[in-house]
Design a protein around this motif. Structure first.
Motif, PDB file in Angstrom:
ATOM      1  N   ARG A   1       0.854  -1.186   0.000  1.00 39.70           N
ATOM      2  CA  ARG A   1       0.000   0.000   0.000  1.00 39.70           C
ATOM      3  C   ARG A   1       0.891   1.236   0.000  1.00 39.70           C
ATOM      4  O   ARG A   1       2.058   1.167   0.373  1.00 39.70           O
ATOM      5  N   VAL A   2       0.313   2.370  -0.381  1.00 37.18           N
ATOM      6  CA  VAL A   2       1.003   3.659  -0.272  1.00 37.18           C
ATOM      7  C   VAL A   2       0.268   4.511   0.751  1.00 37.18           C
ATOM      8  O   VAL A   2      -0.939   4.736   0.632  1.00 37.18           O
ATOM      9  N   LEU A   3       1.008   4.934   1.763  1.00 34.92           N
ATOM     10  CA  LEU A   3       0.450   5.800   2.798  1.00 34.92           C
ATOM     11  C   LEU A   3       1.099   7.178   2.704  1.00 34.92           C
ATOM     12  O   LEU A   3       2.320   7.295   2.583  1.00 34.92           O
ATOM     13  N   ILE A   4       0.269   8.206   2.739  1.00 37.44           N
ATOM     14  CA  ILE A   4       0.768   9.576   2.783  1.00 37.44           C
ATOM     15  C   ILE A   4       0.825  10.026   4.236  1.00 37.44           C
ATOM     16  O   ILE A   4      -0.184   9.975   4.947  1.00 37.44           O
ATOM     17  N   ALA A   5       2.005  10.457   4.666  1.00 33.14           N
ATOM     18  CA  ALA A   5       2.170  11.081   5.981  1.00 33.14           C
ATOM     19  C   ALA A   5       2.006  12.578   5.792  1.00 33.14           C
ATOM     20  O   ALA A   5       2.819  13.230   5.138  1.00 33.14           O
ATOM     21  N   SER A   6       0.944  13.127   6.338  1.00 31.27           N
ATOM     22  CA  SER A   6       0.601  14.528   6.115  1.00 31.27           C
ATOM     23  C   SER A   6       1.464  15.433   6.981  1.00 31.27           C
ATOM     24  O   SER A   6       1.268  15.530   8.197  1.00 31.27           O
ATOM     25  N   TYR A   7       2.418  16.122   6.336  1.00 32.31           N
ATOM     26  CA  TYR A   7       3.253  17.085   7.056  1.00 32.31           C
ATOM     27  C   TYR A   7       2.604  18.466   6.942  1.00 32.31           C
ATOM     28  O   TYR A   7       3.106  19.394   6.320  1.00 32.31           O
ATOM     29  N   LEU A   8       1.424  18.547   7.521  1.00 31.83           N
ATOM     30  CA  LEU A   8       0.620  19.757   7.552  1.00 31.83           C
ATOM     31  C   LEU A   8       0.109  19.936   8.973  1.00 31.83           C
ATOM     32  O   LEU A   8      -0.057  18.957   9.710  1.00 31.83           O
ATOM     33  N   LEU A   9      -0.174  21.167   9.341  1.00 28.06           N
ATOM     34  CA  LEU A   9      -0.638  21.407  10.702  1.00 28.06           C
ATOM     35  C   LEU A   9      -2.081  20.990  10.909  1.00 28.06           C
ATOM     36  O   LEU A   9      -2.435  20.421  11.946  1.00 28.06           O
ATOM     37  N   ALA A  10      -2.936  21.273   9.927  1.00 30.53           N
ATOM     38  CA  ALA A  10      -4.377  21.121  10.150  1.00 30.53           C
ATOM     39  C   ALA A  10      -5.100  20.893   8.827  1.00 30.53           C
ATOM     40  O   ALA A  10      -4.529  21.092   7.754  1.00 30.53           O
ATOM     41  N   PRO A  11      -6.362  20.480   8.878  1.00 32.32           N
ATOM     42  CA  PRO A  11      -7.140  20.340   7.650  1.00 32.32           C
ATOM     43  C   PRO A  11      -7.256  21.671   6.917  1.00 32.32           C
ATOM     44  O   PRO A  11      -7.279  22.734   7.527  1.00 32.32           O
ATOM     45  N   GLY A  12      -7.342  21.602   5.604  1.00 32.09           N
ATOM     46  CA  GLY A  12      -7.445  22.797   4.777  1.00 32.09           C
ATOM     47  C   GLY A  12      -7.234  22.415   3.325  1.00 32.09           C
ATOM     48  O   GLY A  12      -7.341  21.239   2.953  1.00 32.09           O
ATOM     49  N   HIS A  13      -6.904  23.399   2.507  1.00 38.11           N
ATOM     50  CA  HIS A  13      -6.756  23.169   1.068  1.00 38.11           C
ATOM     51  C   HIS A  13      -5.758  22.067   0.761  1.00 38.11           C
ATOM     52  O   HIS A  13      -6.056  21.135   0.001  1.00 38.11           O
ATOM     53  N   PHE A  14      -4.548  22.155   1.335  1.00 37.65           N
ATOM     54  CA  PHE A  14      -3.509  21.204   0.959  1.00 37.65           C
ATOM     55  C   PHE A  14      -3.803  19.802   1.476  1.00 37.65           C
ATOM     56  O   PHE A  14      -3.470  18.811   0.822  1.00 37.65           O
ATOM     57  N   HIS A  15      -4.449  19.691   2.635  1.00 40.34           N
ATOM     58  CA  HIS A  15      -4.803  18.353   3.111  1.00 40.34           C
ATOM     59  C   HIS A  15      -5.842  17.726   2.176  1.00 40.34           C
ATOM     60  O   HIS A  15      -5.811  16.510   1.951  1.00 40.34           O
ATOM     61  N   SER A  16      -6.726  18.538   1.609  1.00 43.69           N
ATOM     62  CA  SER A  16      -7.685  18.025   0.625  1.00 43.69           C
ATOM     63  C   SER A  16      -6.966  17.532  -0.628  1.00 43.69           C
ATOM     64  O   SER A  16      -7.361  16.526  -1.227  1.00 43.69           O
ATOM     65  N   VAL A  17      -5.901  18.230  -1.019  1.00 40.69           N
ATOM     66  CA  VAL A  17      -5.102  17.798  -2.167  1.00 40.69           C
ATOM     67  C   VAL A  17      -4.533  16.401  -1.921  1.00 40.69           C
ATOM     68  O   VAL A  17      -4.523  15.550  -2.818  1.00 40.69           O
ATOM     69  N   LEU A  18      -4.075  16.143  -0.716  1.00 39.82           N
ATOM     70  CA  LEU A  18      -3.515  14.825  -0.394  1.00 39.82           C
ATOM     71  C   LEU A  18      -4.560  13.732  -0.559  1.00 39.82           C
ATOM     72  O   LEU A  18      -4.247  12.627  -1.007  1.00 39.82           O
ATOM     73  N   GLY A  19      -5.787  14.032  -0.201  1.00 40.02           N
ATOM     74  CA  GLY A  19      -6.846  13.040  -0.315  1.00 40.02           C
ATOM     75  C   GLY A  19      -7.173  12.654  -1.744  1.00 40.02           C
ATOM     76  O   GLY A  19      -7.780  11.609  -1.979  1.00 40.02           O
ATOM     77  N   ARG A  20      -6.755  13.476  -2.701  1.00 40.21           N
ATOM     78  CA  ARG A  20      -7.031  13.193  -4.110  1.00 40.21           C
ATOM     79  C   ARG A  20      -5.801  12.669  -4.845  1.00 40.21           C
ATOM     80  O   ARG A  20      -5.817  12.562  -6.082  1.00 40.21           O
TER      81      ARG A  20
ATOM     82  N   THR B   1      -2.652  10.144   6.492  1.00 40.90           N
ATOM     83  CA  THR B   1      -2.712  10.334   7.931  1.00 40.90           C
ATOM     84  C   THR B   1      -3.359  11.666   8.281  1.00 40.90           C
ATOM     85  O   THR B   1      -3.443  12.582   7.459  1.00 40.90           O
ATOM     86  N   ALA B   2      -3.787  11.769   9.516  1.00 38.48           N
ATOM     87  CA  ALA B   2      -4.277  13.042  10.030  1.00 38.48           C
ATOM     88  C   ALA B   2      -3.117  14.031  10.116  1.00 38.48           C
ATOM     89  O   ALA B   2      -1.956  13.641  10.250  1.00 38.48           O
ATOM     90  N   PRO B   3      -3.414  15.342  10.040  1.00 42.76           N
ATOM     91  CA  PRO B   3      -2.357  16.346  10.211  1.00 42.76           C
ATOM     92  C   PRO B   3      -1.738  16.294  11.610  1.00 42.76           C
ATOM     93  O   PRO B   3      -2.174  15.525  12.473  1.00 42.76           O
ATOM     94  N   LEU B   4      -0.743  17.138  11.839  1.00 38.44           N
ATOM     95  CA  LEU B   4       0.021  17.103  13.088  1.00 38.44           C
ATOM     96  C   LEU B   4      -0.801  17.544  14.306  1.00 38.44           C
ATOM     97  O   LEU B   4      -0.647  16.990  15.392  1.00 38.44           O
ATOM     98  N   LEU B   5      -1.611  18.558  14.162  1.00 37.10           N
ATOM     99  CA  LEU B   5      -2.444  18.997  15.280  1.00 37.10           C
ATOM    100  C   LEU B   5      -3.593  18.031  15.496  1.00 37.10           C
ATOM    101  O   LEU B   5      -4.058  17.415  14.535  1.00 37.10           O
ATOM    102  N   PRO B   6      -4.006  17.838  16.757  1.00 36.99           N
ATOM    103  CA  PRO B   6      -3.710  18.657  17.930  1.00 36.99           C
ATOM    104  C   PRO B   6      -2.581  18.132  18.828  1.00 36.99           C
ATOM    105  O   PRO B   6      -2.664  18.301  20.052  1.00 36.99           O
ATOM    106  N   SER B   7      -1.560  17.531  18.297  1.00 37.34           N
ATOM    107  CA  SER B   7      -0.480  17.039  19.155  1.00 37.34           C
ATOM    108  C   SER B   7       0.150  18.183  19.958  1.00 37.34           C
ATOM    109  O   SER B   7       0.511  19.221  19.390  1.00 37.34           O
ATOM    110  N   PRO B   8       0.314  18.011  21.278  1.00 35.75           N
ATOM    111  CA  PRO B   8       0.956  19.052  22.094  1.00 35.75           C
ATOM    112  C   PRO B   8       2.415  19.275  21.730  1.00 35.75           C
ATOM    113  O   PRO B   8       2.983  20.316  22.074  1.00 35.75           O
TER     114      PRO B   8
END
Length: 233
Positions: free
Chosen positions: A182-201, A208-215
């Motif tokens: 399988r191919v997994l994308i590790a999202s090096y983004l802070l939060a959902p938004g335009h670029f995270h939507s790009v990853l989904g396509r 993966t989920a973005p980095l937040l809300p990790s402390p």
């Protein structure tokens, strides 16, 4: 007297992304206070949302020190142009570095991949928004190296814009690797938004989920603040 900290994010139309960035500002204030630094955190953006960074900096009380802290993962146009211009416009104002690269972020990325059921034979692509600034690209390459150490396998790179390879091409190349399950994308983004939507396509089997809300993110931000002040953490 509290230190003025302008916590400057990119801005997004995504409601969940906005809430997570608001939470990061709150985490910044709490973490700074825990380390003995009294801060007054101001909200600001370089795009999409208001208040705009230049206006926030201009409205700060004259003669009081301030630090603009990027809520941005890498060096890029916004740190080198937008933030630098705002800082230069006001005496007594300085800028902290971008949040990454930082090994703690690699550990968070590894946790996100584990939550996506990373298994033997899975190929990983680290996905960043992208920048034309060479230093910013090098910072993401450093993160890919640290993530590779965390998960014990190679990590390819893909970018949502501005840099190559683009994320879709990176996913396709990873899928063609011998033995790739399988191919997994590790999202090096802070939060959902335009670029995270790009990853989904981009054609990956999982994102993966973005980095937040990790402390850990707020801890990194406060470290960058202390470094800008030349203070011990």
């Amino acid at each position: 007297m509290a230190l003025h900290v302008v916590a400057c994010a990119h801005g997004t139309d995504d409601p969940a992304g906005r809430l997570l960035i608001d939470g990061l500002r709150a985490g910044l204030a709490a973490e700074a206070g825990r380390r003995g630094l009294d801060v007054l955190v101001h909200e600001a953006y370089v795009d999409v949302q208001q208040p705009a960074l230049d206006g926030v900096v201009a409205a700060l009380p004259p003669g009081e020190p301030a630090v603009v802290v990027p809520l941005l993962l890498s060096t890029g146009f916004h740190t080198q142009v937008d933030i630098r211009t705002a800082v230069d416009s006001r005496p007594g104002t300085t800028a902290a570095a971008a949040i990454g690269p930082d090994r703690r972020l690699a550990a968070v990325l590894a946790e996100r991949l584990a939550a996506a059921d990373l298994a033997e034979g899975d190929c990983v692509v680290l996905a960043s928004a992208g920048t034309r600034v060479e230093r910013g690209t090098a910072e993401v390459e450093q993160m890919a190296g640290w993530l590779s150490e965390e998960i014990g396998r190679p990590v390819a790179l893909g970018f949502g814009a501005a840099a190559e390879p683009r994320i879709g091409a990176a996913v396709e190349a990873a899928r063609s690797e011998p033995g790739c399950r399988r191919v997994l994308i590790a999202s090096y983004l802070l939060a959902p938004g335009h670029f995270h939507s790009v990853l989904g396509r981009a054609g990956a089997d999982a994102v993966t989920a973005p980095l937040l809300p990790s402390p850990s993110v707020a801890e990194c931000v406060v470290d960058r603040l202390f470094e800008a002040l030349n203070m011990t953490r």
